[in-house]
Design an enzyme around this catalytic site. Sequence first.
Site, PDB file in Angstrom:
ATOM      1  N   CYS A  26       0.728  -1.213   0.369  1.00 48.00           N
ATOM      2  CA  CYS A  26       0.147   0.121   0.087  1.00 48.00           C
ATOM      3  C   CYS A  26       0.654   0.861  -0.062  1.00 48.00           C
ATOM      4  CB  CYS A  26      -0.856   0.004   0.867  1.00 48.00           C
ATOM      5  SG  CYS A  26      -1.711   1.563   1.109  1.00 48.00           S
ATOM      6  N   CYS A  72      -0.361   4.232   2.578  1.00 42.61           N
ATOM      7  CA  CYS A  72      -0.465   3.951   3.554  1.00 42.61           C
ATOM      8  C   CYS A  72       0.001   2.725   4.241  1.00 42.61           C
ATOM      9  CB  CYS A  72      -1.587   4.959   4.288  1.00 42.61           C
ATOM     10  SG  CYS A  72      -2.075   4.265   5.793  1.00 42.61           S
ATOM     11  N   SER A  73      -1.451   2.254   4.222  1.00 43.17           N
ATOM     12  CA  SER A  73      -0.675   0.575   5.459  1.00 43.17           C
ATOM     13  C   SER A  73      -2.487  -0.183   4.981  1.00 43.17           C
ATOM     14  CB  SER A  73      -1.080   0.786   6.487  1.00 43.17           C
ATOM     15  OG  SER A  73      -2.099   1.337   7.275  1.00 43.17           O
ATOM     16  N   CYS A  74      -2.534  -0.363   3.921  1.00 43.19           N
ATOM     17  CA  CYS A  74      -3.805  -0.633   3.463  1.00 43.19           C
ATOM     18  C   CYS A  74      -2.879  -2.452   3.206  1.00 43.19           C
ATOM     19  CB  CYS A  74      -4.363  -0.852   2.630  1.00 43.19           C
ATOM     20  SG  CYS A  74      -5.353   0.653   2.539  1.00 43.19           S
TER      21      CYS A  74
END
Lengths: 218, 210
Positions: free
Chosen positions: B110, B113-115
């Site tokens: 991702c 961000c951090s999916c």
Amino acid sequence: MSSPHDMGGMDGFGKVEAEPNEPPFHASWEGRVLAMVRAMGYAGAWHIDHSRFAQETLPAHVYHSVSYYQRWQLAMEKNLVARGYVTPDELAAGHALHQTKPLNHKLTLDVVRAGMARSSFFRQHQAPARFKPGDRVRTANINPQGHTRLPRYARDKQGVVELIHGCHAYPDSVAADKGDDPQWLYTVVFDGREIWGPDADPTLKISIDAFEPYLEPA
Amino acid sequence: MTDHDHDHHDDHGSELSETQLRVRALETILTEKGYVDPAALDAIVETYETRIGPRNGAVVVAKAWTDPAFKQALLGDATKAVAALGHVSKVGDHLVAVENTPERHNMIVCTLCSCYPWEVLGLPPVWYKSAPYRSRAVKDPRGVLADFGVALPKETEVRVWDSTAETRFIVLPMRPAGTEGWSEERLADLVTRDSMIGTGLARKPGELAQ
């Protein structure tokens, strides 16, 4: 926005360093931050895209210098204040000083399991899907000041639609408080050389999940 | 990340970091205002510390390795297939499983961000959310794989999936040779978290004891 969060393809960050036997949290406050964010989301205080946008609009030097859960904390404080749930003097005092702004729900112990389930982002479509798997598309050349899911590296590039994921709430609209504005969502795949030029790894293919407004026929 | 060393001491009653104090103050405010219930926050933290982790995904992979009908269902609609197993936490609507083959290696990132598929893999590790991984995975995935000690054949296609929407991806790694006749439970021990992100391969039988 083309803020520091949009990192794909940047150089200079060094090696990826994995931590053996990494714990879920490195300090107890990290878990509290995550849990508070989940609870406020369940309560309906704001949408997850508002959390993301609040992180993306942190000053660039802050974004790069704080840890992951510190970013969550700072974004949560921003949304709490911006949406009138907490005031800056309360943050400074460390106690409630003013009236509570009503919320529709509260994440209590008896609903924790339900509250932790991931919500669905499917929405009723407003028009038929414009593209189908196999279609060649070009991504938009956009540089909006608001929230977008079209990363910089994938703007104005030609690719192929591979999957259709249905019609979803559109984060670009949700984050701007303009409602769900449902849009079809596609996996679009690009050749590595289309993105990075002739020196790219010839075996590389990259895909993004692209909302329909990002795409034009190519 | 810079204050991790410091924060390790938090729970021992020594000096509290500025962040720890700030988070405590915020929890006090939100509790006093009636927005959050500290007992519910405890339960959320406990769930992520003890119940939701990569074993959930490993069980799914092991089943796909042994049950061709399940594998087909998983690759067709991972949300439905995983939900039907019933023994992992409730999955969201948007899970997609992608299969590694000798011709193609898949890797998930991702960049924005951090999916990450929390329901099947737990919380993402720090490296997954870090600038080095997010910046390089889409441009130099073989270099990233080298950081993890993985080298793929030169001709293998490397497919990087950037999770830019609410779709969550899990990699179905290749089943290691020499595991014919193994039970699902034993096979699941070979399935590492990294192999389901695509920064690693499933363990070989000989690597199990280590």
